[in-house]
Structures are given as structure tokens and as C-alpha cells.
Design a protein around this motif. Structure first.
Motif, PDB file in Angstrom:
ATOM      1  N   THR A  99      10.439 -26.588  61.906  1.00 59.17           N
ATOM      2  CA  THR A  99       9.022 -26.622  62.290  1.00 59.17           C
ATOM      3  C   THR A  99       8.438 -25.210  62.299  1.00 59.17           C
ATOM      4  OG1 THR A  99       9.449 -28.574  63.629  1.00 59.17           O
ATOM      5  CG2 THR A  99       7.413 -27.386  64.088  1.00 59.17           C
ATOM      6  N   GLY A 127       3.219 -31.483  69.810  1.00 60.18           N
ATOM      7  CA  GLY A 127       3.480 -32.204  68.563  1.00 60.18           C
ATOM      8  C   GLY A 127       4.742 -33.025  68.609  1.00 60.18           C
ATOM      9  N   LYS A 128       5.729 -32.597  69.392  1.00 56.57           N
ATOM     10  CA  LYS A 128       7.012 -33.295  69.311  1.00 56.57           C
ATOM     11  C   LYS A 128       7.570 -33.740  70.658  1.00 56.57           C
ATOM     12  CE  LYS A 128      11.077 -31.359  68.287  1.00 56.57           C
ATOM     13  NZ  LYS A 128      12.037 -30.596  67.493  1.00 56.57           N
ATOM     14  N   PHE A 131       6.082 -36.592  72.775  1.00 55.51           N
ATOM     15  CA  PHE A 131       6.269 -37.945  72.247  1.00 55.51           C
ATOM     16  C   PHE A 131       7.661 -38.492  72.537  1.00 55.51           C
ATOM     17  CE2 PHE A 131       2.741 -36.482  69.634  1.00 55.51           C
ATOM     18  CZ  PHE A 131       1.913 -37.597  69.641  1.00 55.51           C
ATOM     19  N   GLN A 136      10.496 -39.099  67.383  1.00 56.76           N
ATOM     20  CA  GLN A 136       9.535 -39.958  68.092  1.00 56.76           C
ATOM     21  C   GLN A 136       8.084 -39.592  67.815  1.00 56.76           C
ATOM     22  OE1 GLN A 136      10.740 -42.580  69.752  1.00 56.76           O
ATOM     23  NE2 GLN A 136      12.726 -41.850  69.064  1.00 56.76           N
ATOM     24  N   ASN A 137       7.849 -38.405  67.243  1.00 55.06           N
ATOM     25  CA  ASN A 137       6.474 -37.944  67.098  1.00 55.06           C
ATOM     26  C   ASN A 137       5.747 -38.667  65.973  1.00 55.06           C
ATOM     27  OD1 ASN A 137       8.629 -36.243  65.951  1.00 55.06           O
ATOM     28  ND2 ASN A 137       6.962 -35.414  64.742  1.00 55.06           N
ATOM     29  N   PRO A 141       4.668 -32.010  63.326  1.00 55.38           N
ATOM     30  CA  PRO A 141       4.483 -31.006  64.377  1.00 55.38           C
ATOM     31  C   PRO A 141       3.900 -29.698  63.846  1.00 55.38           C
ATOM     32  CG  PRO A 141       6.681 -31.958  64.493  1.00 55.38           C
ATOM     33  CD  PRO A 141       6.061 -32.470  63.240  1.00 55.38           C
ATOM     34  N   THR A 275       7.555 -38.478  60.154  1.00 61.99           N
ATOM     35  CA  THR A 275       6.146 -38.845  60.144  1.00 61.99           C
ATOM     36  C   THR A 275       5.713 -39.466  58.821  1.00 61.99           C
ATOM     37  OG1 THR A 275       5.627 -36.583  59.499  1.00 61.99           O
ATOM     38  CG2 THR A 275       5.545 -37.085  61.831  1.00 61.99           C
ATOM     39  N   ASN A 315      -0.488 -39.353  58.476  1.00 63.93           N
ATOM     40  CA  ASN A 315       0.519 -39.584  59.523  1.00 63.93           C
ATOM     41  C   ASN A 315       0.076 -40.725  60.433  1.00 63.93           C
ATOM     42  OD1 ASN A 315       1.536 -36.106  60.127  1.00 63.93           O
ATOM     43  ND2 ASN A 315       2.229 -37.606  58.651  1.00 63.93           N
TER      44      ASN A 315
END
Lengths: 339, 456
Positions: A99, A127-128, A131, A136-137, A141, A275, A315
Motif C-alpha cells: 500500500t 482505508g483498511k 473495515f 475486508q476493505n 487503500p 477490491t 471498487n
């Protein structure tokens, strides 16, 4: 108890220890070791090497500085936020590094240190981790972090922020190819776009580097080829159509593909498995959507480039695409039993 | 070492391509036992015959304690159509019935038999079960229902692992005619070589059994499917089948080629409907070992009392293919193969992809036990489970084109609407998804749980 019985009792555990202890577990009992989640993350970092090389050549030390800022911030953010959630800290999985690196490569060379740092913290934290952590996001991110800093610090990420008139580095003194096209109607040559001797975000300038790294990712199947294929098809189709309807002298489909963050986004950003959709068909549809949105933003909005927003918008559509592309099992759908 | 010989799919006169979409290529590891000729185990002191060794209703005992029984005597009778009787696999006397838990988790009643003084053993046993002459002509003297009845009386079940009663497949059904009998010699499970050795050493009973099964089911076309990593077996079968209607189809080596839903499209280009049977597309599939046992049942009138078991894996001192009586314990079988090595970690009934772990080596080998695979700690070394990153690898390998990660998630959170939407019941638990998963998620286990819990 007789002595003999005692002796036996003492020996019994020894005999048991000599026999192997057998384990019980659900099958399958064989597994492919060629790929782990961690290996996938390091594949991405490895695939970024050509991008790094091209960026180092074009932007010199700025590349290293942004990478260090973003990757270190991402690791710090991962540690901090997972600790706040009282979850095991899994920075060893390498996802925070990926990321951070993607974010760094999507920033302009001269962005101040706190842009990368804030971007990384937003990417990882909001972003991550919020979630539920890795997997899970909903939104990419790195792109979420970049969108945040772009809106928070427009002066450092707008089209003008890329131009540093007094820079020692030649490339930095010019506007990005898509900005010159949009504002001045000037074209950039195909070769500079291909090799990356133009201005732009750190990782996006060289089409060659993105193609090299992207090919590696697709061959390893760490990235699904369906996504870049969808993006490139959509952009090529729309650009081709526009060229046919309203030609711009010297600007071709290849210019459209090689400029901006298109290839970097197609291979490194949109291919984030978390995503993007699950099935091959869904992935291609997702790619088509990203490509179409990129062209829409490039041609009809105030922004010169649209990869970031295109990815973020798509997304949000991924759960729908997954719904639409549930594959039919071999042998057809199970018929409901008549009771 | 490695592979036996490179070969490609050969399907002369058949519509299939010899392949199916997706699937995996796990390391074959067949070299461990593939060159070990079938050995006969010395007669055991005791066997323990479970009254349920098949898919279907359990048997009722028909013998009492202290009864004297002979090899092949019926000791438990079938209680329904989908059921198969069980027989004494040695000469001896009946002991007190007991219960045992089979590796597949079923708790079943058993009849132990204590061995008497004289036993059919060694080469005499081998030749009675598999050897001698097997007719390929003049089989018309056996009427179709006579063959199906013989299969039922012999307690015949599928020897490939699922142990479905064979006579059910062979009984003719006017509404659903059968045109093709597919004899499954794919043996796609890694490690296992019992079907390979059978086809190589004793192709005769396989061909005879195939002809008989086709006659019973009314199939005009007979095809034996063999993966292309077993060219020697394909040659032996081709030779034995010369002058008969039996065709040999060499298909690609890919897991799970031996599954009915994979081998039928690969050979015949027909898709078995989800929730349906091969019968729905005019096909009956039986395993090569089942075919051999059918030949023995019909031609020699003998019950299914023995089978070939591969004992293999790095955790076994001397991997072998062994002809064993049903009801022998895993312990005795393992001891016959030199015992476990010190680093043995997991004993599996069957192969590593679809087999079940054995918790207690005292449990008996059943009709469906095609192999005993012993894996070591080194074989099982693996990273810890991590979060699903939705990479879609499981989707890329699922031979039934399902979305395993969604099914596992639905099963985990017990969201049965989601499970239905993604066709949970279509899953055949082949294990391709869990084999591939980079996050080491126990996908098959989760889906198995979901299938059991889901309201039907």
C-alpha cells in the motif's frame, strides 16, 4: 504393586514416546506451496522494481524519499491501528508495504513529506483497518489515501503541483503530458511516453516499466490479466472511437494508453485482489468499467487524469459485479427439490 | 525417476478431448509404490467386519457368536435397495459384536471373526481373487438381471472410495437407458497406485467385469479411461481388451479427473446435471477394481472379501500394494509394510486430496479403502491461515466452476441464502480450492460443514 509392574509402568510412557504421534485434520492433506498471501505481496513489490528503476532515472532521489516516507508511515499506521483494535499485528504479511509503495508511486515528486505520511495513515487506518483489516476493505487503500490528500492538499497534488520550474531535474520543469494536452492542446511524443522521460506521478511515467512489471504479475497470476485487459480494451475502444469522430492531430490510441497513470493503474492498482471481483468474467467487467470511467474523467471533467477516481468508483460496484457474475456450475443450477 | 513416461490424450472414436476445464496438478508421488507388485498379506489372526462399509443402509447380522464361518459366507445382510451385504473374509469363528468409528466419522457395528487353522493364503489366494483365466466371450450366458443380482449377493460396492452399492447402477431402468459404460482407471489421487497395479498385472478380470457390467446395464459402448501418466497400464489393458468391444481412452493427468463429473465430459463430452447422476446422461461409471470384483462375483460366484490397497507415503518404511482381506486393521497393514517412520505425522484412509485421517490404527480396512497414505511432518509443513484476500485462485481451479471462498464464507456465518445463491450443494469436496488457497483457509471443511447444516 510388584516391582515388575512398576518397571512396566515406567517403561510404558517411553515406548509411547518412541511411536510417532499421529494427527487428525480435515482434508485435503496436500497443498500447493507455490503461493502464499505473503508471497503475493512480495510479488507486487518485485514487480515494482522496473517502475522503481524508471522512476529513479527520471526523478532521482525524490523517488527514494517518497518511497521511504510512505512505506515507513504505512508500517507505522498498520502497527498503530491494529494495536488500537487489539488485533495481532501482521505487518509481516507485507500488505502495508505494498500500500505504501503504490501510494508513493502515485504522488508527485515534490509533494511535501506530510502528504505521503497523511496519505499512508488514511490509506491504512481508514482505508483498511477500520473495515476489519486485510481482505475486508471495500476501497483500494492506496487510492483512498491519495484521494484524501488530493482533496486535503489540492495545492500539492493538482496539475500545477507537478511542475517545478526551478528544478534541477529536466523532466520536472514541464507540465504532465495529459495536462499539456488538456490545457494547451499540445502533444507529447510516443517514445518519451513509452520510456518515461515525461513529468507525472513517480511511478506512472514509463509505460515500458509498467508493462514489464505487469507482465510478471500476470504470469505469476498474482494479478489477474482480465483486469488490465478490460481496462486497456475499454480505453482503446473509446479512444479509437474519438479519434475516428473527432481526431486530434498527432494524438493516437497509443498516446492515450501510454500517458498518465493508465498502465500503472491497470497493472498495479486496479488488480488489488481485495477490491476487485472474484470471477474471471467479473474481473473483465470491472476492468471495462475502470477504463470507461478513466476516459470519461479525462475527456469530460476538469481533471486531466482519472485513474484514481475510476478505481474507487468501480471498487464500490464490485459487490454488484460479483452478484451479476455468479458462475453457472458445471451441470447447471441445482433444481429446488419439490417437497 | 519422476514420471513414468510422457504421453498425450488418445481418444480414438470418442467425442471428448480428454480434458476438463480447471482442476489442479498436485505432485503425483506415485513413484513411491508404483513399481511394487501386488503382494498378499499373510492371513491375520482376526478380522473385524463393519456392518456398514457402503453408502446406504447398514446391514443386519445373520450370524451368531461362536458360529463357524468360511471365507465368503454372508455374515450381514442388506436391509434396503441401496445397501450391500458383508461377508467373512477369512475362515474362523464369530466373536462378540462391537462398534468402531471408521475414518469417515461413522460409528458402526462390527462383527469380529477369529481366524481358524486353515486359510486360503499366498499365491493360491491371489490366483483365486485375480489370477487364472477370465473369459471375454460367451458371456451372453449371463442374463442382465443375473449379473446385477450376483453383484448384490457378492456385496459389491464402488472400490474407488465412495463405496456406492454397484448393483444399483447395474439394474436396468426403462425410463433412462444407458448407452455407455465408463470404467474409471484414472486414479487421479496422488500417491495411490492400487488401480494402476491391478490394470498392469491383472487386466483380465477388469475387461471381463467391464463386459459383464455393460451387458447388465445395457450399454453398447464400453470405455476404460486411464490418465496419461500410466502408459504401461494402458498398454496392458489394450492388450487384454483386444478383440472385445472395450475401448481404452487415455485422458490428461489432472486432479480430479477420476471424478464422475470430470471424466464423463473429458471422454464423452456430456455434462452430468447438478444434483443428478451419470445415468441422466446415459452413462454408468464403475471403477476398474469394481469391474474386477464383478467378474469374480459373476464368473466365479465369489463375494467381495479382498481388495488391493496401496500403503504409501514418506511415513511408511516400505510402500507396497497389498491384497488384503476386508476387516484387517490399519496397524497390521502398516506393520506388514515395515511400520511407520519416526517422522510420520498423519495416517490417511485414501489419498491426500479426499482421504480421511485415521485417529486409531485399530480400525478395520473396509471395501472402500483404496489406500493408506502416511504423510510426514515435512509433507505437512505449511504457513498459518491468514485472511482471504479474494484473490480468486479457488475460483480459477474449481472443476465445477463454483466460488469456494463465497461458499466458505456463507457456511462460516451460516448465511444459507448466500450459500444457495452460490450453489453450495453442487460442491463435490474434491479439495482443489483448499489445495490452492494461498491463505491456507480450510475451504473444504467449511463447505462440508455448511452442506451438513444448511436446511434443505
Amino acid at each position: 504393586m510388584t516391582d515388575e509392574a512398576k518397571k512396566e509402568e515406567q517403561q510404558a510412557p517411553k515406548a509411547e514416546a518412541a511411536a510417532p504421534v499421529l494427527h487428525v485434520a480435515p482434508g485435503p492433506h496436500a497443498f500447493s506451496t507455490s503461493l502464499t498471501t505473503r508471497r503475493m505481496m512480495f510479488d507486487v513489490l518485485l514487480a515494482l522494481v522496473p517502475v522503481f528503476a524508471a522512476s529513479l532515472w527520471q526523478f532521482r532521489l525524490y523517488t527514494v524519499i517518497q518511497l521511504v516516507i510512505c512505506m515507513v508511515s504505512a508500517l507505522l499506521a498498520e502497527t498503530l491501528f491494529t494495536a488500537m483494535r487489539k488485533k495481532p499485528i501482521l505487518i509481516r504479511d507485507g500488505s502495508a508495504l505494498v500500500t505504501g509503495a503504490i501510494l508513493a508511486f502515485s504522488l508527485p515528486a515534490k509533494a511535501p513529506w506530510y502528504v505521503g505520511a497523511v496519505g499512508s495513515f488514511v490509506a491504512i487506518g481508514i482505508g483498511k483497518v477500520i473495515f476489519g483489516g486485510l481482505g475486508q476493505n471495500i476501497f483500494n487503500p492506496a487510492m483512498l489515501g491519495r484521494a484524501f490528500v488530493m482533496i486535503a492538499f489540492p495545492a500539492f497534488l493538482g496539475a500545477t503541483a507537478y511542475v517545478v520550474p526551478d528544478a534541477a531535474i529536466d523532466g520536472l520543469s514541464r507540465a504532465t503530458p495529459l495536462t499539456t494536452l488538456k490545457q494547451l492542446g499540445q502533444n507529447t511524443g510516443l517514445l518519451p511516453l513509452f520510456l518515461g522521460t515525461t513529468n507525472g506521478s513517480l511511478g506512472e511515467t514509463s509505460a515500458l516499466a509498467c508493462l514489464l512489471g505487469g507482465a510478471y504479475l500476470c504470469l505469476r497470476r498474482t494479478a489477474s490479466w482480465e483486469i488490465p485487459a478490460g481496462i486497456v480494451s475499454a480505453v482503446a475502444a473509446i479512444a479509437g472511437l474519438m479519434q475516428w469522430l473527432a481526431p486530434v492531430a498527432g494524438w493516437t490510441v497509443l498516446h492515450e494508453l501510454f500517458s498518465g497513470a493508465l498502465l500503472f493503474g491497470a497493472f498495479y492498482i486496479a488488480t488489488d485482489p481485495v477490491t476487485s471481483p472474484l470471477t474471471p468474467r467479473g474481473k473483465f467487467v470491472f476492468g471495462l468499467g475502470v477504463g470507461a470511467l478513466v476516459m470519461l474523467i479525462r475527456k469530460l471533467s476538469g481533471y486531466p487524469e482519472g485513474v484514481m477516481f475510476a478505481v474507487l468508483i468501480m471498487n464500490a460496484v464490485v459487490p454488484l459485479i460479483n452478484q451479476w457474475t455468479i458462475p453457472t456450475p458445471v451441470g447447471g443450477v441445482v433444481l429446488e427439490k419439490k417437497s | 525417476m519422476g514420471k513414468l513416461l510422457e504421453m498425450t490424450a488418445v481418444l480414438t472414436g470418442l467425442p471428448g478431448t480428454g480434458d476438463f476445464a480447471r482442476g489442479v496438478h498436485p505432485p503425483e508421488r506415485k513413484t513411491l509404490a508404483q513399481d511394487a507388485a501386488i503382494e498378499v498379506m499373510p492371513p491375520p489372526a482376526q478380522v473385524v467386519i463393519p456392518l456398514l462399509q457402503h453408502t446406504g443402509a447398514p446391514c443386519e447380522p445373520v450370524v451368531k457368536v461362536k458360529d463357524e464361518v468360511k471365507l465368503g459366507d454372508k455374515i450381514g445382510d442388506a436391509t434396503g435397495f441401496i445397501s450391500a451385504p458383508v461377508h467373512a473374509s477369512i475362515n474362523g469363528s464369530v466373536l462378540m459384536p462391537s462398534v468402531t468409528t471408521l475414518p469417515n466419522g461413522r460409528h458402526v457395528k462390527t462383527i469380529p471373526i477369529k481366524a481358524g487353522p486353515d486359510q486360503l493364503a499366498g499365491d493360491a489366494l491371489k490366483s483365486e481373487v485375480l489370477g487364472g483365466n477370465w473369459p471375454t466371450s460367451g458371456l451372453e450366458r449371463f442374463a442382465p438381471d443375473q449379473i446385477a443380482t450376483a453383484a448384490r449377493d457378492a456385496g459389491l460396492v464402488g472400490l474407488g472410495g465412495a463405496a456406492f452399492p454397484t448393483h444399483v447402477k447395474l439394474v436396468r431402468n426403462e425410463k433412462r437407458p444407458v448407452d455407455t459404460l465408463l470404467v474409471n482407471g484414472c486414479e487421479c489421487e496422488p500417491y495411490l497406485t492400487s488401480d494402476y497395479r491391478l490394470m498392469l498385472e491383472f487386466p483380465g478380470p477388469v475387461v471381463t467385469g467391464a463386459l459383464l457390467a455393460a451387458q447388465a446395464a445395457g450399454a453398447k459402448q464400453i470405455v476404460v479411461a486411464i490418465e496419461d501418466n500410466k502408459p504401461a497400464a494402458a498398454d496392458a489393458m489394450r492388450k487384454a481388451a483386444e478383440g472385445t468391444a472395450v475401448k481404452i481412452a487415455v485422458v490428461h493427468t489432472k486432479y480430479p479427473m477420476g471424478g464422475e463429473r470430470q471424466v464423463i465430459p473429458a471422454v464423452l463430452k456430456r455434462e452430468v446435471p447438478t444434483g443428478g447422476l451419470p445415468l441422466d446422461v446415459g452413462v454408468v461409471v464403475i471403477n476398474v477394481a469394481t469391474a474386477a470384483a464383478l467378474a469374480r462375483a459373476v464368473v466365479r460366484g465369489k463375494a467381495l472379501t479382498h481388495r488391493v490397497v496401496t500403503v504409501t507415503g514418506a511415513g511408511i518404511a516400505r510402500p507396497k500394494n497389498v491384497l488384503v482381506p476386508v476387516g484387517i486393521s490399519y496397524q497390521e497393514l502398516i506393520d506388514f509394510c515395515g511400520g511407520l517412520t519416526p517422522d510420520a505425522a498423519r495416517v490417511i484412509a485414501g489419498g491426500p486430496m479426499m482421504g480421511f485421517t485415521v485417529a486409531d490404527l485399530k480400525v478395520p480396512v473396509t471395501k472402500g479403502t483404496s489406500g493408506v497414505t502416511v504423510l510426514t511432518h515435512a509433507d505437512l509443513a505449511r504457513v498459518d491461515e491468514t485472511a482471504c484476500v479474494r484473490c480468486g485462485r479457488c475460483v480459477d481451479v474449481c472443476p465445477l466452476h463454483l466460488v469456494p471462498t463465497k461458499l466458505a464464507l456463507a457456511s462460516k456465518v451460516e448465511d444459507w441464502d448466500l450459500a444457495k445463491k452460490y450453489h453450495l450443494l453442487a460442491c463435490c469436496e474434491c479439495g482443489c480450492c483448499a489445495y490452492t488457497c494461498p491463505a491456507a483457509i480450510p475451504l473444504v471443511q467449511l463447505m462440508r460443514k455448511g452442506k451438513a447444516q444448511m436446511p434443505r
